[in-house]
Design a protein around this motif. Structure first.
Motif, short mmCIF file in Angstrom:
data_model
loop_
_atom_site.label_atom_id
_atom_site.label_comp_id
_atom_site.label_asym_id
_atom_site.label_seq_id
_atom_site.Cartn_x
_atom_site.Cartn_y
_atom_site.Cartn_z
N ARG A 100 -1.51 3.67 -9.92
CA ARG A 100 -1.96 3.32 -8.58
C ARG A 100 -3.18 2.40 -8.61
NH1 ARG A 100 -2.83 8.48 -5.33
NH2 ARG A 100 -0.65 8.70 -5.94
N ARG A 131 -11.10 3.54 -2.09
CA ARG A 131 -10.14 4.39 -2.81
C ARG A 131 -10.22 4.14 -4.31
NH1 ARG A 131 -4.34 4.56 0.37
NH2 ARG A 131 -5.08 5.48 2.33
N LEU A 132 -10.34 2.87 -4.67
CA LEU A 132 -10.41 2.52 -6.09
C LEU A 132 -11.65 3.14 -6.73
CD1 LEU A 132 -8.99 0.83 -8.28
CD2 LEU A 132 -10.47 -1.08 -7.65
N ILE A 175 0.84 -1.21 0.00
CA ILE A 175 0.00 0.00 0.00
C ILE A 175 0.87 1.25 0.00
CG2 ILE A 175 -1.65 1.35 1.36
CD1 ILE A 175 -2.86 -1.29 2.30
N ALA A 235 2.25 1.70 -3.41
CA ALA A 235 1.22 2.18 -4.34
C ALA A 235 1.00 3.68 -4.22
CB ALA A 235 -0.09 1.43 -4.09
N GLU A 236 1.19 4.22 -3.00
CA GLU A 236 0.98 5.65 -2.79
C GLU A 236 2.06 6.49 -3.46
OE1 GLU A 236 -1.69 6.92 -1.37
OE2 GLU A 236 -2.45 4.90 -1.08
N TYR A 278 -3.63 -1.11 -6.68
CA TYR A 278 -4.74 -1.38 -5.77
C TYR A 278 -5.44 -2.70 -6.13
CZ TYR A 278 -4.58 3.26 -3.57
OH TYR A 278 -4.21 4.37 -2.86
N LEU A 288 -9.20 0.01 0.42
CA LEU A 288 -8.66 0.05 -0.94
C LEU A 288 -9.79 0.07 -1.97
CD1 LEU A 288 -5.69 -2.47 -0.65
CD2 LEU A 288 -5.55 0.01 -0.86
#
Length: 360
Positions: free
Chosen positions: A256, A330-331, A245, A248-249, A260, A327
């Protein structure tokens, strides 16, 4: 035939994700005596073992322990959970006194040289068994998870003998509190049997020589081994999850989303696999109608703190699912932002394309 009193040294190893026991029977039957475990005293439906482990005889030999030679018998059990349990049965001479048993227990538990010798013997026996399993093992490999235990098995027991020094391998007197705690999980069905369970050792007296209680304790040890292994595996996977994670940030927004998705797919596979394995572990043996065996087995699970390991695994699965949900949100948010951006770009493109005609 009456068997001699004996001391059983256990080593349990996690060697594969799963072992196909039907293949094990076919493979080992050509070279070693094998059989499926069956409790001798339990009624047919009182204890449910969906896939009983395969028992294999691994021979006898003489060993020098301290100043004396002992006949030693080796057996193993192969569990479908991916566990191999090895037992070194040290057969005690008929006239062996209580003090001699006590001295031998202390020698086995405290002598570092003896510990190294037995470890080498167990490793050789383990390699011998693994070689015979072949294609029966699914995703094989020693995973570093192992468990040890010691059991004192008596067919002849003097009521004047004190079990506490044996169970604790303690040469000095202990306090009343330690004595109470050591004997806390004691069980008797009749005048000719006794079972005492502690964290590191157990004492089983059965005048008839039944091995049912040791077999129940071994099942509990197998569950403990597997629960500890998968709890540790989840800890490692959670560390990888946080690292992934964080990584990915640091990448661009478009990349990204791919990160995810990859993390989410791996987490979902892990949760499904662990839940399935957890169910298999907990259902490997169920005591339904035999009240005495249920009490003994339940006490063993309690002493080995299997409930605490199950709860630890469930907490970690909950944390993983929370991160999966995070996640996922966020996705969705990232996709919404990209969709809105695409709409704006399309709107600007339409304006740009129609602008020349408006000017003319």
């Amino acid at each position: 035939m009456r068997m001699p009193n004996s001391i059983w040294l256990y080593r349990l190893y996690d060697v594969a994700e799963e072992i196909k026991l039907d293949i094990v029977e076919q493979t080992l039957a050509h070279t070693k005596p094998t059989s499926r475990l069956r409790l001798s005293r339990a009624r047919l439906k009182s204890i449910q073992i969906p896939n009983p482990p395969v028992t294999v005889e691994l021979g006898e030999e003489w060993m020098k322990l301290g100043q004396r030679d002992f006949r030693v018998r080796f057996t193993g059990k192969i569990y479908d959970l991916g566990v191999i349990s090895l037992i070194m049965h040290i057969l005690l001479p008929t006239a062996f006194s209580y003090q001699e048993i006590r001295d031998l227990a202390l020698y086995l538990c405290e002598n570092e040289e003896m510990e190294g010798i037995t470890e080498g013997i167990f490793q050789n026996k383990l390699e011998e068994v693994i070689k015979g399993l072949g294609k029966a093992m699914i995703h094989p490999g020693l995973k570093g998870a192992e468990e040890d235990y010691i059991l004192f098995f008596f067919q002849e027991w003097n009521q004047e003998w004190d079990p506490v020094p044996l169970l604790l391998a303690e040469p000095e007197p202990v306090s009343p509190q330690v004595r109470r705690e050591t004997l806390q999980h004691s069980f008797s069905y009749g005048p000719d049997d006794l079972t005492i369970i502690t964290w590191a050792s157990a004492l089983v007296y059965d005048a008839a020589g039944s091995h049912d209680i040791p077999d129940l304790l071994e099942f509990a040890l197998t569950q403990l081994l597997e629960l500890r292994y998968y709890d540790n595996l989840l800890s490692e996977e959670m560390g990888k999850m946080y690292d992934d994670i964080e990584e990915a940030e640091r990448v661009t927004q478009l990349r990204r989303l791919g990160h995810y998705r990859h993390i989410m797919n791996r987490l979902m596979e892990l949760v499904v696999d662990i839940n399935e394995i957890l169910e298999r572990i907990q259902n490997s043996l169920k005591v339904t109608e035999d009240v005495f065996y249920a009490r003994v087995y339940g006490a063993a699970l309690s002493v080995f703190r299997t409930r605490a390991w199950v709860e630890s695994i469930q907490r970690k699965l909950s944390v993983i699912m929370q991160n999966y949900t995070m996640l996922s949100n966020r996705l969705v948010n990232q996709q919404s932002v990209l969709l809105e951006l695409a709409i704006v770009l399309l709107f600007l493109l339409e304006i740009f394309l129609t602008l020349p005609s408006l000017i003319h």
